[in-house]
Design a protein around this motif. Structure first.
Motif, short mmCIF file in Angstrom:
data_model
loop_
_atom_site.label_atom_id
_atom_site.label_comp_id
_atom_site.label_asym_id
_atom_site.label_seq_id
_atom_site.Cartn_x
_atom_site.Cartn_y
_atom_site.Cartn_z
N LYS A 181 4.31 -31.17 -38.48
CA LYS A 181 3.03 -30.71 -37.96
C LYS A 181 2.06 -31.86 -37.71
N SER A 188 -4.13 -23.82 -27.55
CA SER A 188 -2.93 -24.66 -27.63
C SER A 188 -2.45 -25.07 -26.24
N THR A 214 -0.93 -19.86 -33.20
CA THR A 214 -0.97 -21.01 -34.10
C THR A 214 -1.33 -20.49 -35.49
N HIS A 267 -3.04 -28.17 -36.35
CA HIS A 267 -2.09 -29.06 -35.68
C HIS A 267 -2.87 -30.27 -35.21
#
Ligand SMILES: Nc1nc2c(ncn2[C@@H]2O[C@H](COP(=O)(O)OP(=O)(O)OP(=O)(O)O)[C@@H](O)[C@H]2O)c(=O)[nH]1
Ligand SMILES: [Mg+2]
Ligand SMILES: [Zn+2]
Length: 386
Positions: free
Chosen positions: A15, A36, A57, A61
């Protein structure tokens, strides 16, 4: 990537793709608003439109990138690249085909989950970043969405905000097609509409001076442990943002609140953990304040290993320099007049806080449940933390 005293078995979990630069931008907004996908567009990754359905998600991240600008004067040509990818050499735009692209910003992005069950992760991430990009779809009404709450939270934290109106390809309305001051940028990640504008904004944002000279202070957003196959040592890795100070060789760090255990009377007791770094990873040499970094230390598993679980929201710094740990707090609150109810999708009048009410409290990146002990005048509330 500079590694000070690299150890065997020192792999980063997937990650965290890389760590870097001083400017950190968080992508926040309700679930499925295209956070994202915008990140993919900014990293210049191909967006596979045959797989339009993306996975929600579920955790932060973190990824870093470089923004490049055309060397031709006063041109709006920008490119972004994920760190480590091939650097764009020439602009290629008609008229300035032979102009080189120069690095204009080193940036880290934090993509947040938007689904309501991860709300505390997203709120916590607001503390981790310098600038907050709030995404809201072009078809939604900004003031009637949770974006309104995020804007209020960003204001309370005194953070810079850029509003992105996403998915403009899915509406025929033209109201959002022009960029508006203060910053509202209409985009389509699918069609790459205005991605250049987003790069320009990232490139031009000014950030406050960082404090490299104070004792080290680091906010932890993730951690893991693994066993070094060679030495048999337990290696603790912590991922965080260096908020102030500069690391030294053989840095010793204290982590607070640390390992939580129960005392003889069954009350929680916090034992700060002290670690000596065995390795440290950051881009561009020794990390200075503002950098997102990962540090590793061999720990005595018997002493603390089984007590250390999730350190998200813990703080770390020079030994003896961290604030005290509290189990009860008196907090002055100002309630937002309305809250978005994600279950009814309606704005609802915020109810008063009641005595004995159990609340989820997010302080910095740390989330914990708390019971209201007393509500006093001037909206001062006495909480017991669990
Ligand atoms: N029409 C259109 N759809 C888009 C665009 N960007 C993203 N989408 C679609 O919107 C859906 C959600 O996109 P994501 O990027 O995963 O949204 P997210 O905000 O990261 O979602 P969470 O992680 O769950 O909060 C996906 O099906 C995307 O393909 C766009 O520019 N135009
Ligand atoms: Mg997402
Ligand atoms: Zn150019």
């Amino acid at each position: 990537m500079t590694t000070v005293k690299q150890r065997a078995n020192a792999h980063l979990p997937p990650k965290v793709m890389s760590t870097s630069g001083r400017l950190t931008i968080g992508f926040v907004g309700y679930g499925r608003v295209g956070k994202s996908t915008l990140l993919q567009a900014l990293l210049n990754n191909k967006i596979d439109l045959s797989k339009r359905k993306t996975h929600p998600t579920s955790e932060l991240h973190v990824v870093s990138a470089h923004i490049y600008k055309c060397s031709f004067p006063n041109t709006p040509c920008y490119r972004s690249r994920v760190n480590g990818n091939v650097v764009p050499a020439l602009c290629g735009f008609p008229g300035h085909e032979l102009n080189s692209m120069v690095l204009s910003r080193d940036v880290s992005f934090v993509d947040c989950p938007g689904e309501v069950q991860f709300a505390s992760t997203m709120l916590g991430a607001l503390c981790l970043v310098d600038v907050i990009f709030i995404l809201s779809t072009a078809t939604g009404v900004f003031t009637q969405s949770p974006s309104f709450e995020l804007l209020a939270a960003a204001n309370i934290l005194g953070k810079k905000v850029v509003v992105i109106q996403s998915m403009i390809d899915s509406t025929n309305e033209t109201r959002g097609m022009q960029c508006i001051e203060p910053l509202i940028i209409p985009i389509s990640a699918w069609n790459r509409t205005n991605i250049n504008e987003v790069c320009k904004v990232i490139s031009d944002i000014s950030v406050e001076e960082y404090d490299d000279h104070s004792p080290v202070g680091m906010l932890i957003y993730s951690n893991c442990t693994e066993v070094d196959q060679e030495s048999g040592d337990t290696i603790l890795t912590i991922y965080g943002r260096l908020l102030k100070g500069t690391f030294k060789q053989n840095q010793r760090l204290e982590i607070r609140p640390g390992a939580v255990s129960l005392d003889e009377d069954g009350r929680p007791k916090c034992n700060p953990i002290i670690i000596e770094l065995t390795s440290l990873e950051s881009e561009g040499g020794m990390p200075t304040s503002g950098s997102l970094i990962s540090v590793k230390a061999a720990i005595n598993y018997d002493l603390v290993g089984n007590l250390v679980t999730d350190m998200t929201g813990y703080i770390s710094g020079d030994v003896g320099s961290l604030p005290d740990v509290f189990s009860a707090l008196e907090i002055k609150v100002s309630l937002l007049p309305f809250m978005f109810n994600p279950y009814t999708e309606e704005l609802e009048v915020t109810s008063k806080i009641l005595e004995n009410e159990k609340l989820l409290m997010t302080i910095g990146m740390l989330s914990t449940s708390a019971t209201v002990r007393k509500v006093m005048d001037n909206a001062v509330i006495d909480f017991a933390i669990h």
